[in-house]
Design a protein around this motif. Structure first.
Motif, mmCIF file in Angstrom:
data_model
loop_
_atom_site.group_PDB
_atom_site.id
_atom_site.type_symbol
_atom_site.label_atom_id
_atom_site.label_comp_id
_atom_site.label_asym_id
_atom_site.label_seq_id
_atom_site.Cartn_x
_atom_site.Cartn_y
_atom_site.Cartn_z
ATOM 1 N N ASP A 23 0.948 -1.171 -0.125
ATOM 2 C CA ASP A 23 -0.096 0.054 0.094
ATOM 3 C C ASP A 23 0.694 1.118 0.118
ATOM 4 O OD1 ASP A 23 0.878 -0.380 2.656
ATOM 5 O OD2 ASP A 23 -0.839 -0.096 3.427
ATOM 6 N N GLU A 24 2.124 1.269 0.088
ATOM 7 C CA GLU A 24 2.919 2.416 0.255
ATOM 8 C C GLU A 24 4.061 2.435 -0.937
ATOM 9 O OE1 GLU A 24 5.126 2.317 3.873
ATOM 10 O OE2 GLU A 24 3.397 2.809 5.177
ATOM 11 N N HIS A 25 3.931 1.140 -1.706
ATOM 12 C CA HIS A 25 4.857 1.108 -3.005
ATOM 13 C C HIS A 25 3.985 0.461 -4.191
ATOM 14 C CE1 HIS A 25 7.599 0.955 0.611
ATOM 15 N NE2 HIS A 25 8.461 1.636 -0.132
ATOM 16 N N SER A 26 3.603 1.391 -5.062
ATOM 17 C CA SER A 26 2.729 0.864 -6.304
ATOM 18 C C SER A 26 3.429 1.025 -7.592
ATOM 19 C CB SER A 26 1.608 1.962 -6.303
ATOM 20 O OG SER A 26 1.806 3.322 -6.490
ATOM 21 N N ILE A 27 3.016 0.553 -8.709
ATOM 22 C CA ILE A 27 3.767 0.605 -9.927
ATOM 23 C C ILE A 27 2.846 1.218 -11.069
ATOM 24 C CG2 ILE A 27 3.634 -1.676 -10.219
ATOM 25 C CD1 ILE A 27 6.190 -1.891 -11.793
ATOM 26 N N THR A 28 3.122 2.274 -11.659
ATOM 27 C CA THR A 28 2.528 2.263 -13.030
ATOM 28 C C THR A 28 2.511 1.543 -14.015
ATOM 29 O OG1 THR A 28 4.132 3.631 -14.149
ATOM 30 C CG2 THR A 28 3.064 4.953 -12.669
ATOM 31 N N GLY A 29 1.719 1.368 -15.025
ATOM 32 C CA GLY A 29 1.671 0.610 -16.069
ATOM 33 C C GLY A 29 2.731 0.849 -16.995
ATOM 34 N N ASN A 30 3.446 2.147 -17.350
ATOM 35 C CA ASN A 30 4.205 2.322 -18.210
ATOM 36 C C ASN A 30 5.793 1.547 -17.467
ATOM 37 O OD1 ASN A 30 2.867 3.397 -20.083
ATOM 38 N ND2 ASN A 30 3.357 5.616 -19.158
ATOM 39 N N ARG A 31 5.763 1.848 -15.987
ATOM 40 C CA ARG A 31 6.788 1.257 -15.446
ATOM 41 C C ARG A 31 6.887 -0.239 -15.378
ATOM 42 N NH1 ARG A 31 11.933 0.854 -14.685
ATOM 43 N NH2 ARG A 31 12.578 0.272 -12.438
ATOM 44 N N LEU A 32 5.755 -0.758 -15.366
ATOM 45 C CA LEU A 32 5.777 -2.187 -15.504
ATOM 46 C C LEU A 32 6.008 -2.704 -16.802
ATOM 47 C CD1 LEU A 32 4.913 -4.629 -13.784
ATOM 48 C CD2 LEU A 32 2.651 -4.315 -14.523
ATOM 49 N N ILE A 33 5.779 -2.126 -17.800
ATOM 50 C CA ILE A 33 6.106 -2.352 -19.160
ATOM 51 C C ILE A 33 7.695 -2.581 -19.199
ATOM 52 C CG2 ILE A 33 5.969 -1.694 -21.767
ATOM 53 C CD1 ILE A 33 3.227 -0.819 -21.084
ATOM 54 N N GLU A 34 8.308 -1.094 -18.722
ATOM 55 C CA GLU A 34 9.766 -1.426 -18.602
ATOM 56 C C GLU A 34 10.457 -2.446 -18.080
ATOM 57 O OE1 GLU A 34 10.986 2.398 -16.904
ATOM 58 O OE2 GLU A 34 9.764 3.701 -18.228
ATOM 59 N N ILE A 35 10.021 -2.922 -16.823
ATOM 60 C CA ILE A 35 10.635 -3.792 -16.126
ATOM 61 C C ILE A 35 10.377 -5.304 -16.843
ATOM 62 C CG2 ILE A 35 9.962 -5.226 -13.971
ATOM 63 C CD1 ILE A 35 9.566 -2.693 -12.623
#
Length: 329
Positions: A24-36
């Motif tokens: 709940d304190e560390h989320s990830i955006t869709g774009n960042r997930l694509i990069e990973i």
């Protein structure tokens, strides 16, 4: 073909990332997930990422949506264990005396894997037991497995039993005699595990400390002896009366000062009936095993606690105190 194989790993990679890297304190955006995913050689687009997250949600994962600036961001919400539950488990393992320091650390490391790597750091605990030593070897851990196997399969178990000499060396009792017993229940009492069983040698219900056993084995093809109705009652009583150190079971009336009410409830549970005896005292009726351990517990309260009935137990209390007094003469 390698690219196709990596694509098949996409959902698994995303699942692992959400479990290990988000909360709940560390989320990830869709774009960042694509990069990973790209770092793993897995191609992904914004639309397919949304579909994949929906698939993970449909499979039972609680992926929550929040905002990171103007973009949607995602994190894993509810897990199998809440943080508070993990803290309880870790503290119990860290302070458990029968587990070695090494085994405690191994179990805590596994529990840390049940939450994000960020919150896992908060679960790190120093292994201590309030100035009491932890077990020096892991034998009890494996002894318990063998004992439980015998109980589950309703077979006899065999073991040797030991004590310590003044050099702190283990000495097998009765010249290494092998005990054969019919196991029924294990009981956690006073920071130790005990086996309640029918002992063939003594022909009665006995208690043995599991950490004092060695060379424990389940006797294949040897069914345990089943209990008589009276013996079943005795075994059941071992899970409710005071101690695992033996002694005749008696129903006694104990009187305590009011200030010991919380201590009595901690010892005997919230269902114990406490009756006001005077402005300053109350009494309870409870079954206990009249043993040195019971007297040690009761006498530590000094004049703040005493036995009221039955008379034979009152006399035993007087005799025990008299013997202690004479020991100092």
């Amino acid at each position: 073909m390698a690219g196709l194989s990596r694509q098949k790993q996409k959902l698994l990679t995303m699942k692992q990332y959400f479990e290990q890297k988000t909360d709940d304190e560390h989320s990830i955006t869709g774009n960042r997930l694509i990069e990973i995913l790209g770092q793993y050689g897995i191609k992904a687009e914004r639309k397919t990422i949304y579909d994949d997250i929906k698939t993970l949600c449909d499979s039972g994962m609680d992926i929550e949506i929040t905002k990171d600036g103007h973009s949607n961001a995602y994190y894993l919400g509810a897990r199998t264990f809440q943080d508070e539950e993990l803290f309880v488990l870790v503290d119990a393992i860290a302070s458990c005396r029968f587990l070695t320091k090494k085994k405690s650390q191994e179990l805590i490391a596994k529990i840390q894997g049940l939450t994000s790597e960020y919150k896992a750091k908060q679960l790190k605990r120093d292994v201590f037991v309030n100035n009491r030593s932890k077990a020096m070897n892991e034998a009890v851990y494996y002894n318990l497995n063998k004992v439980q196997e015998g109980i589950f399969e309703k077979k006899t178990i065999s073991f040797q039993y030991y004590d310590y000499n003044f050099n702190k060396k283990k000495i097998l009792k009765h010249d290494g005699e092998v005990y054969t017993v019919s196991p029924f229940v294990t009981v956690w009492e006073e920071d130790n595990y005990y086996l309640v069983c029918y002992c063939n040698k003594h022909e009665k219900i006995c208690r043995y400390r599991i950490d004092r056993m060695t060379n424990v084995r389940v006797n294949e093809g040897e069914k345990r002896r089943e209990l008589t109705p009276e013996e079943k009652t005795e075994v059941n009583n071992y899970q409710s009366v005071y101690s695992m150190y033996g002694g005749k079971t008696e129903k006694v009336t104990l009187e305590f000062e009011n200030g010991l009410l919380s201590t009595v409830i901690d010892r005997f549970g919230e269902k114990i009936i406490c009756t006001q005896n005077s402005d300053h005292t109350f009494y309870i009726n409870v079954e206990v095993q009249i043993s040195p351990t019971f007297w040690g517990w009761l006498f530590k309260f000094g004049k703040r606690a005493r036995v009221l009935a039955p008379e034979n137990v009152v006399e035993q209390a007087k005799q025990t105190l008299d013997e202690i007094r004479k020991h100092y003469e």
